[in-house]
Design an enzyme around this catalytic site. Structure first.
Site, PDB file in Angstrom:
ATOM      1  CG  HIS A 101      -5.398 -27.041  23.202  1.00 30.47           C
ATOM      2  ND1 HIS A 101      -6.525 -27.413  24.070  1.00 30.47           N
ATOM      3  CD2 HIS A 101      -5.991 -26.757  22.067  1.00 30.47           C
ATOM      4  CE1 HIS A 101      -7.583 -27.311  23.126  1.00 30.47           C
ATOM      5  NE2 HIS A 101      -7.304 -26.923  22.059  1.00 30.47           N
ATOM      6  CG  ASP A 104      -5.215 -26.499  27.116  1.00 31.06           C
ATOM      7  OD1 ASP A 104      -5.194 -25.192  26.901  1.00 31.06           O
ATOM      8  OD2 ASP A 104      -5.665 -27.638  26.762  1.00 31.06           O
TER       9      ASP A 104
END
Length: 312
Positions: A101, A104
């Site tokens: 993501h 992340d």
């Protein structure tokens, strides 16, 4: 590249009789089965989210994982340290793919401008690491569910500013996936659902979600960003809301048909979810029927038999 696992050698296949805890017992990447190697069949990937972002907490206690990249006060320094650890981890395991993501791999920052700047810088870091290691991006996506702004949805949120913020994240995450030569782009509506019907306009929220997905497809084709990978929706029935609009594959297909997207977006079914479903199904069938009847059903449906093996 700095070393975070310097005392751990590259993980190799040693066979089922190996006593080495850092060895594959059954996975032999080069073994040919039905005309393909195990590596070709499995195409293993490691996810940033699960391996490098969760800090080991739960609802009963605080963080328990002692990771070097959780300690620096400079967020970008921590993100780069995390990337070092991630790619060392991927290469020592011999994993050919990874996924992420947006937040992340990069600090979200305190504004849209900070988010864009941080993410752009980290995409350059990831691009260099992919070139250095040969590890490829399986898919990228945007986290439009963790920040409290998304508590009432992202694409389905009634607040246009939040809808726009989510669209900004997806815009940049898609561009990053393209730049990193990702093979897929995943759309998971983590907060696209409802806890109760008392304050929910289902038709309106579904229409907003459909328009959002159409915008994603338009960004791929009409805006010609050059992304040739596959767009995927990941169904989940009740994670985390009581009812998700991407409840299951049948629901997603009906949704895509309604908004003319059935030829543009495919489904990303995770093995973990399928196995969990089979385990639950096998358990409840065994509880609800006699042993004789269960065996009769199991003989008719092979995946029930496999689930029963897993339950033992």
């Amino acid at each position: 590249m700095s070393q975070h696992f310097e005392n751990i050698p590259a993980i190799k296949y040693e066979g089922k009789d190996s006593s080495n805890p850092f060895a594959f017992k059954h996975y032999d990447a080069n073994k040919v089965l039905m005309g393909k190697t195990m590596a070709e069949h499995l195409r293993m990937s490691a996810c940033y989210w699960h391996n490098f972002c969760w800090q080991g907490s739960d609802v009963f206690g605080a963080n328990t994982f002692d990771r070097a990249w959780y300690k620096p006060t400079n967020e970008m320094e921590a993100a780069k340290m995390k990337a070092d650890a991630a790619f060392e981890f991927f290469t020592k395991l011999g994993i050919p793919y990874y996924s992420f993501h947006d937040v992340d791999v990069s600090p979200e920052g305190r504004s849209v401008k900070e988010y864009i700047r941080n993410f752009s810088e980290m995409v350059d870091v990831l691009e260099a690491k992919q070139e250095e290691t040969g590890v490829k991006l399986l898919w990228g996506t945007a986290n439009t569910f963790s920040n409290p702004r998304y508590m009432s949805g992202a694409a389905s949120n009634p607040n246009p500013e939040i809808f726009t913020y989510a669209a900004t994240q997806v815009f940049h995450a898609m561009n990053a996936t393209k730049k990193l030569k990702g093979e897929n782009y995943v759309l998971w509506g983590g907060r696209e659902g409802h806890e109760t019907l008392l304050n929910t306009d289902l038709k309106r929220e579904r229409a907003q979600l459909g328009r959002f997905m159409q915008m994603v497809v338009e960004h791929k084709h009409k805006h010609k960003i050059g992304f040739t990978g596959t767009l995927l929706i990941e169904p989940k029935p009740a994670e985390p809301t009581k009812h998700q609009y991407d409840y299951d594959t049948a629901t997603v297909y009906g949704f895509l048909k309604e908004f003319g997207l059935e030829n543009e977006i495919k489904v990303n079914e995770r093995d973990r979810d399928i196995i969990f479903f089979c385990l639950c199904l096998a358990f409840f069938i065994k509880k609800a029927t006699s042993q004789y009847r269960y065996q009769e059903v199991a003989q008719a449906l092979p995946f029930y038999r496999r689930s029963e093996d897993l339950l033992k």
